[in-house]
Every structure is written in structure tokens, then in C-alpha cells.
Design a protein around this motif. Sequence first.
Motif, PDB file in Angstrom:
ATOM      1  N   GLY A 180     -11.842  -5.361   7.248  1.00 38.41           N
ATOM      2  CA  GLY A 180     -12.803  -4.528   7.964  1.00 38.41           C
ATOM      3  C   GLY A 180     -13.583  -3.678   6.998  1.00 38.41           C
ATOM      4  N   PRO A 181     -14.628  -3.041   7.480  1.00 44.34           N
ATOM      5  CA  PRO A 181     -15.488  -2.257   6.585  1.00 44.34           C
ATOM      6  C   PRO A 181     -14.766  -1.114   5.888  1.00 44.34           C
ATOM      7  N   GLU A 182     -13.804  -0.493   6.559  1.00 49.35           N
ATOM      8  CA  GLU A 182     -13.100   0.639   5.951  1.00 49.35           C
ATOM      9  C   GLU A 182     -12.261   0.187   4.755  1.00 49.35           C
ATOM     10  N   ASN A 183     -11.550  -0.929   4.905  1.00 50.17           N
ATOM     11  CA  ASN A 183     -10.739  -1.435   3.788  1.00 50.17           C
ATOM     12  C   ASN A 183     -11.610  -1.819   2.603  1.00 50.17           C
TER      13      ASN A 183
ATOM     14  N   LYS B 118     -14.602  -0.702   1.885  1.00 53.25           N
ATOM     15  CA  LYS B 118     -15.171   0.528   1.306  1.00 53.25           C
ATOM     16  C   LYS B 118     -14.129   1.253   0.457  1.00 53.25           C
ATOM     17  N   ASP B 119     -12.908   1.404   0.971  1.00 56.55           N
ATOM     18  CA  ASP B 119     -11.843   2.080   0.224  1.00 56.55           C
ATOM     19  C   ASP B 119     -11.510   1.335  -1.063  1.00 56.55           C
TER      20      ASP B 119
ATOM     21  N   THR C 268      -5.539  -2.902  -0.683  1.00 58.37           N
ATOM     22  CA  THR C 268      -6.420  -2.396   0.370  1.00 58.37           C
ATOM     23  C   THR C 268      -7.472  -3.440   0.739  1.00 58.37           C
ATOM     24  N   TRP C 269      -8.086  -4.048  -0.245  1.00 56.94           N
ATOM     25  CA  TRP C 269      -9.125  -5.048  -0.029  1.00 56.94           C
ATOM     26  C   TRP C 269      -8.608  -6.242   0.769  1.00 56.94           C
TER      27      TRP C 269
ATOM     28  N   THR D 255     -13.515  -0.622  -2.725  1.00 56.47           N
ATOM     29  CA  THR D 255     -14.670  -0.457  -3.626  1.00 56.47           C
ATOM     30  C   THR D 255     -14.599   0.873  -4.355  1.00 56.47           C
TER      31      THR D 255
ATOM     32  N   ARG E  54       0.798  -1.226   0.000  1.00 63.95           N
ATOM     33  CA  ARG E  54       0.000   0.000   0.000  1.00 63.95           C
ATOM     34  C   ARG E  54       0.834   1.280   0.000  1.00 63.95           C
TER      35      ARG E  54
ATOM     36  N   ASP F 232     -20.333  -8.529   7.494  1.00 61.87           N
ATOM     37  CA  ASP F 232     -20.323  -7.927   6.157  1.00 61.87           C
ATOM     38  C   ASP F 232     -21.497  -8.508   5.359  1.00 61.87           C
TER      39      ASP F 232
END
Length: 181
Positions: free
Chosen positions: A108-111, A113-114, A101-102, A116, A73, A151
Motif C-alpha cells: 500500500g502507499p503507506e508502506n 512511502k515509509d 516495510t516495503w 522510501t 518489522r 501506484d
Amino acid sequence: MTAFNDMLYQYDRAAGKRSSLRRAVAVLGIVCVAGAAMLLGGCAGDRASQKSVDELIDSGLESLRVFNFKEAREPLHAAMDRLEPGEPQWALATYSLALATWHTSPAGPENVKDATVLLEEVVRLAPESPYAPSALLDLGRIAEVSDFLGDPTDVEAAREYYQRVRSDFSNTDMSARATLY
């Protein structure tokens, strides 16, 4: 410089402090020379440590190849900071950063979402790139599979992504893969 040394010698002789004054001047000279060398070396070191965008992307890709997503990253972010959509390396760097990132642990939800957002940017801003069909396929997988506890899955959204791959990129390997889902 010789005149200066002669002057110091005469002063030392007159004052009777030749060794201590010379030692102080020598130490001061060494400190000045060392400081100047450090400053010049620091400037050259900064230039030497500056990697090109291609080197940053290569570094990130190498980390991805060995599944070191977290390490991938940093150089990919650094490359993205220097790229604009439309530049040749932008789609590769963005898609690679999305994957890193995925898949960074812990999920987690943040990873998710980022990742996506990055994948959607590839599809929207670089639809002609070879990474757009892969990005759509990955968006389908994100929708279909639960990446972390709690999720939610969205099978209908996943089908829509896969259908877009099959219709928009019918002549690609990703189209055949989308058919499997």
C-alpha cells in the motif's frame, strides 16, 4: 521466628483454634512467599527478555531470510529505537527495516512511502555504508515498478537513482546491477 511460632501456638491453645488459625497463617505465609517470588521473578524475567540490539537485528534478519516481512518489522523497529545514525548497526537495521516495510503484504502507499523514507535516510546519513548503494538501487525499483494498484511509476526518477549507483558506487556489485536497469 521460633518465638513468633511459640506465641501463635500459645494463642491457639488458649483460644482452642489451633488448626484454623495455623491454617490461615500458613496460607498467608504461602501467599506472601509466592507474591515475593512472583515479584522477584517478574523483575528477573524482564531483564531476561530484554534483547540486545544485535539480537533484535539478528531476529529481524532471520525473519527477512524466510520472507516473513511483517514479523521482521517488530524487532527491527525495537533495534531502531535504540540506535542513532552513525552507530555501526544503524545502517543495517534501517536498510533491513526498509526492506521489511516495503515488502509487507498487503502492499500500500503507506508502506512504500515509509520504506522510501528509510532508504533515503540510509543514503543521506550513511553514504559510506555498504547498504547505501543497495538503498539507491531499491529506490530506483520503487520508482520504476508499480507496487500496488494505482501506484504511479516514474521511469525518469528510476534512471536517476540507477545513474547515482553507477557514478557514486562504481566499484560495487550494485553498480553492475544498476547497469541492467
